[in-house]
Design a protein around this motif. Structure first.
Motif, PDB file in Angstrom:
ATOM      1  N   LYS A  52      37.684  39.628  34.890  1.00 27.32           N
ATOM      2  CA  LYS A  52      37.174  40.552  35.870  1.00 27.32           C
ATOM      3  C   LYS A  52      38.312  41.350  36.665  1.00 27.32           C
ATOM      4  O   LYS A  52      38.385  42.541  37.005  1.00 27.32           O
ATOM      5  CB  LYS A  52      36.370  39.765  36.641  1.00 27.32           C
ATOM      6  N   THR A  53      39.210  40.409  37.340  1.00 27.86           N
ATOM      7  CA  THR A  53      40.141  41.086  38.208  1.00 27.86           C
ATOM      8  C   THR A  53      41.121  41.895  37.400  1.00 27.86           C
ATOM      9  O   THR A  53      41.701  43.034  37.967  1.00 27.86           O
ATOM     10  CB  THR A  53      40.992  39.942  38.784  1.00 27.86           C
ATOM     11  N   HIS A  54      41.492  41.464  36.351  1.00 22.74           N
ATOM     12  CA  HIS A  54      42.483  42.476  35.480  1.00 22.74           C
ATOM     13  C   HIS A  54      41.847  43.799  35.162  1.00 22.74           C
ATOM     14  O   HIS A  54      42.645  44.824  35.430  1.00 22.74           O
ATOM     15  CB  HIS A  54      42.557  41.753  33.906  1.00 22.74           C
ATOM     16  N   ILE A 106      36.837  44.860  45.773  1.00 20.48           N
ATOM     17  CA  ILE A 106      36.298  43.580  46.607  1.00 20.48           C
ATOM     18  C   ILE A 106      36.369  42.717  45.554  1.00 20.48           C
ATOM     19  O   ILE A 106      35.340  42.501  44.599  1.00 20.48           O
ATOM     20  CB  ILE A 106      34.869  43.902  47.061  1.00 20.48           C
ATOM     21  N   ASP A 107      37.202  41.837  45.540  1.00 21.50           N
ATOM     22  CA  ASP A 107      37.381  40.731  44.516  1.00 21.50           C
ATOM     23  C   ASP A 107      36.824  39.436  44.986  1.00 21.50           C
ATOM     24  O   ASP A 107      36.783  39.122  45.995  1.00 21.50           O
ATOM     25  CB  ASP A 107      38.884  40.472  44.034  1.00 21.50           C
ATOM     26  N   GLU A 108      36.199  38.862  44.052  1.00 18.18           N
ATOM     27  CA  GLU A 108      35.598  37.261  44.056  1.00 18.18           C
ATOM     28  C   GLU A 108      34.607  37.167  45.293  1.00 18.18           C
ATOM     29  O   GLU A 108      34.702  36.228  46.145  1.00 18.18           O
ATOM     30  CB  GLU A 108      36.811  36.374  44.626  1.00 18.18           C
ATOM     31  N   VAL A 109      33.483  38.093  45.046  1.00 16.84           N
ATOM     32  CA  VAL A 109      32.520  37.821  45.819  1.00 16.84           C
ATOM     33  C   VAL A 109      31.598  36.643  45.426  1.00 16.84           C
ATOM     34  O   VAL A 109      31.511  36.487  44.157  1.00 16.84           O
ATOM     35  CB  VAL A 109      31.295  39.168  45.644  1.00 16.84           C
ATOM     36  N   TYR A 177      40.379  33.076  29.751  1.00 11.86           N
ATOM     37  CA  TYR A 177      41.632  33.372  29.042  1.00 11.86           C
ATOM     38  C   TYR A 177      42.864  32.835  29.380  1.00 11.86           C
ATOM     39  O   TYR A 177      43.912  32.400  28.805  1.00 11.86           O
ATOM     40  CB  TYR A 177      42.035  34.891  29.504  1.00 11.86           C
ATOM     41  N   ARG A 178      42.845  32.091  30.779  1.00 16.41           N
ATOM     42  CA  ARG A 178      43.805  31.386  31.229  1.00 16.41           C
ATOM     43  C   ARG A 178      43.932  30.145  30.549  1.00 16.41           C
ATOM     44  O   ARG A 178      45.262  29.589  30.373  1.00 16.41           O
ATOM     45  CB  ARG A 178      43.599  30.908  32.643  1.00 16.41           C
ATOM     46  N   LEU A 179      42.894  29.513  29.712  1.00 18.21           N
ATOM     47  CA  LEU A 179      43.106  28.522  29.272  1.00 18.21           C
ATOM     48  C   LEU A 179      43.226  28.648  27.767  1.00 18.21           C
ATOM     49  O   LEU A 179      43.451  27.560  27.187  1.00 18.21           O
ATOM     50  CB  LEU A 179      41.807  27.459  29.399  1.00 18.21           C
TER      51      LEU A 179
HETATM   52 MG    MG Z   1      39.513  37.236  39.549  1.00 20.16          MG
END
Ligand code: MG
Ligand code: ADP
Length: 189
Positions: A52-54, A106-109, A177-179
């Protein structure tokens, strides 16, 4: 960095094979920045680590390169900024100033629930941009759960209504994806 992006992420680096829920042509279209001219929003929903953030930063980076004014912060960061302005009696001026930015991310609502004052400030941010300037929002929670975040079903539905009236809503899926490559399934010999 002027736009305060949390890290350098580009659409070119995004692996669409790993995230089939992200439509390449839609993301490419968003990368053109045309949605900004119509004050449309982009909502990226999905579990942690699904990109999402990417994607938000990738789209916003394109917009910034096209010369648009862009600002990034977390939902709690935006609320803190508006609370400060409100305490100085400058909320309307701050919202007007922010409207000069074609795009706010607006990240991480939803990671942190809002108290009533924060929910009201967040609502004012959304309404002040409605049909005037774009937002990209990310959330780990489906819209059906936003009433819990804002502690109030009425304010949540009024807000969602304004956000999605002119918006692309993208539901990302899958594992973090981090894992990837770190949590290999245990194999029995
Ligand atoms: Mg994020
Ligand atoms: P979210 O915001 O959904 O929690 P992020 O966008 O921060 O997830 O992604 C977590 C990490 O994984 C970041 O380093 C991001 O660049 C990377 N990542 C996630 N999805 C992809 C993808 N499809 N292709 C390339 N990198 C990805």
């Amino acid at each position: 960095k002027a736009a305060k992006f949390p890290g350098h992420k580009t659409l070119e680096e995004f692996n669409f094979d790993h995230q089939p829920a992200a439509d390449r042509s839609l993301i490419a279209h968003l990368g053109t920045g045309l949605f900004l001219e119509e004050a449309k929003n982009v909502v990226l929903l999905g579990p942690p680590g699904t990109g999402k953030t990417h994607l938000a930063v990738g789209i916003a980076t394109r917009a910034a390169h096209s010369g648009h004014r862009v600002l990034f912060d977390s939902a709690t960061g935006w609320v803190a900024r508006l609370a400060q302005a409100h305490n100085r009696g400058q909320l309307a001026a701050e919202l007007a100033k922010l409207r000069r930015y074609k795009l706010l991310i607006i990240d991480e609502v939803g990671y942190i629930p809002f108290d009533q004052d924060s929910a009201n400030l967040f609502f004012q941010l959304v309404s002040s941009r409605y049909e005037r300037a774009s937002l990209i929002l990310t959330s780990n929670l489906a819209f059906s759960r936003w009433a819990d975040v804002f502690g109030d079903a009425t304010i949540a539905s009024a807000m969602i209504d304004r956000i999605i009236h002119h918006a692309e809503v993208i539901n990302l899926t899958g594992n973090s994806y981090r894992l990837q490559g770190r949590l290999k399934p245990q194999t029995m010999a």
